[in-house]
Design an enzyme around this catalytic site. Sequence first.
Site, PDB file in Angstrom:
ATOM      1  N   LEU A 148     -69.669 -25.741 -20.110  1.00 30.96           N
ATOM      2  CA  LEU A 148     -68.679 -25.843 -19.048  1.00 30.96           C
ATOM      3  C   LEU A 148     -68.195 -27.291 -19.033  1.00 30.96           C
ATOM      4  O   LEU A 148     -68.964 -28.216 -19.315  1.00 30.96           O
ATOM      5  CB  LEU A 148     -69.286 -25.489 -17.677  1.00 30.96           C
ATOM      6  CG  LEU A 148     -69.755 -24.046 -17.463  1.00 30.96           C
ATOM      7  CD1 LEU A 148     -70.402 -23.908 -16.085  1.00 30.96           C
ATOM      8  CD2 LEU A 148     -68.601 -23.063 -17.603  1.00 30.96           C
ATOM      9  N   ASP A 149     -66.921 -27.492 -18.712  1.00 31.28           N
ATOM     10  CA  ASP A 149     -66.401 -28.855 -18.612  1.00 31.28           C
ATOM     11  C   ASP A 149     -67.197 -29.640 -17.576  1.00 31.28           C
ATOM     12  O   ASP A 149     -67.779 -29.071 -16.642  1.00 31.28           O
ATOM     13  CB  ASP A 149     -64.928 -28.839 -18.200  1.00 31.28           C
ATOM     14  CG  ASP A 149     -64.028 -28.263 -19.269  1.00 31.28           C
ATOM     15  OD1 ASP A 149     -64.445 -28.208 -20.433  1.00 31.28           O
ATOM     16  OD2 ASP A 149     -62.896 -27.852 -18.914  1.00 31.28           O
ATOM     17  N   LYS A 150     -67.180 -30.947 -17.719  1.00 34.98           N
ATOM     18  CA  LYS A 150     -67.910 -31.832 -16.802  1.00 34.98           C
ATOM     19  C   LYS A 150     -67.668 -31.476 -15.344  1.00 34.98           C
ATOM     20  O   LYS A 150     -68.606 -31.394 -14.545  1.00 34.98           O
ATOM     21  CB  LYS A 150     -67.494 -33.290 -17.060  1.00 34.98           C
ATOM     22  CG  LYS A 150     -68.050 -34.280 -16.056  1.00 34.98           C
ATOM     23  CD  LYS A 150     -67.507 -35.678 -16.309  1.00 34.98           C
ATOM     24  CE  LYS A 150     -67.988 -36.653 -15.237  1.00 34.98           C
ATOM     25  NZ  LYS A 150     -67.428 -38.022 -15.451  1.00 34.98           N
ATOM     26  N   ARG A 262     -57.746 -23.630 -17.984  1.00 27.85           N
ATOM     27  CA  ARG A 262     -56.909 -24.711 -17.490  1.00 27.85           C
ATOM     28  C   ARG A 262     -55.571 -24.747 -18.219  1.00 27.85           C
ATOM     29  O   ARG A 262     -54.506 -24.884 -17.608  1.00 27.85           O
ATOM     30  CB  ARG A 262     -57.651 -26.037 -17.635  1.00 27.85           C
ATOM     31  CG  ARG A 262     -58.942 -26.107 -16.823  1.00 27.85           C
ATOM     32  CD  ARG A 262     -59.832 -27.263 -17.242  1.00 27.85           C
ATOM     33  NE  ARG A 262     -59.181 -28.540 -17.044  1.00 27.85           N
ATOM     34  CZ  ARG A 262     -59.668 -29.691 -17.487  1.00 27.85           C
ATOM     35  NH1 ARG A 262     -60.781 -29.719 -18.190  1.00 27.85           N
ATOM     36  NH2 ARG A 262     -59.020 -30.820 -17.247  1.00 27.85           N
TER      37      ARG A 262
END
Length: 340
Positions: A148-150, A262
């Site tokens: 998962l992205d930061k 996104r």
Amino acid sequence: MNEPFKQGEANRKVLEADETAEGRLDAWLATMLEGEFSRNRIKSLIEEGAVSINGVAKIEPKRKVRPGDLIVIDLPEPLDPEPQGEDIPLDVLYEDEDLIVIAKPAGLVVHPGAGNWTGTLVNALIHHCGDSLSGIGGVRRPGIVHRLDKDTTGVMVVAKNDAAHRHLADQFADHGRTGPLERAYQAVVWGRPRQLHGTIDAPLGRGADRTKRAVKREQSEDAREAITHFEVIERFHERPDATSLASLVECRLETGRTHQIRVHMAHIGHPLIGDADYGAAFKTKANLLPDSARAVVALFDRQALHAFLLQFEHPRTGEVMHFEAPMPEDMQRLIDALKD
């Protein structure tokens, strides 16, 4: 003057001393390479035999530089530091001898990398699990089968042995097409998609900024299939023209590309609130909101994306495991403010 710095092989630096060159080798190199290497680093390289003058290595840092000298620095391959365990709290949803399922908070990078060698989920897992993590992912990504992205929150599964790693990795590679794997996200986006549910089928590849992704033509060399299914769950601040200022959207992944949700939501004109990479042009939309909501949006400093659901087959028992993580507090505040 000295000739400009010349780049030779990938890990080799070559300099030629001009008629004004003088003084100790380490001091001269420190001047010539100011900003690249400290004098102590240069001295260490000389003592390690990485610096030669006119083809001769094993020289002293105090050796004098003479006009016409050809100085070559052969840099050793950079080594990534092996991550160490750190006592970082984990929100553990489930754990057994094969895997661990956690709810990742915002701001936590998944694995070490440039600019984030410590303080990552991997550091936390090493501390929590000890030596039991799968080694297939390498020293920097032990047990990691998906990311998962930061600044994306939500459910993640990590393998604790190689057999579990292979089984889970196969499920993620299959994207749930033939098995029980499911991944679902909640996102707060600007506006409202024309269709209340639909599919975004748009290949992704690297953008002009290589840290970002962009929609690509199928013919592009780096284009990779990317499919996102979405459904509008709730609309906020509906207007007379049947549009909304913002919406809560549920997204389900058929593929798992970097930044997929996104980029896809931005591609159809509805970027995530707080997404500085793909939605910065929509920040002025906040001016249309009531004061209270506008203030909350202004303070929301990450993409509004939460991986609320993860389902997979247990690699040992074959049981279908289903996990959900509640909406994080900051996203819930955002939603509550948009409702007002």
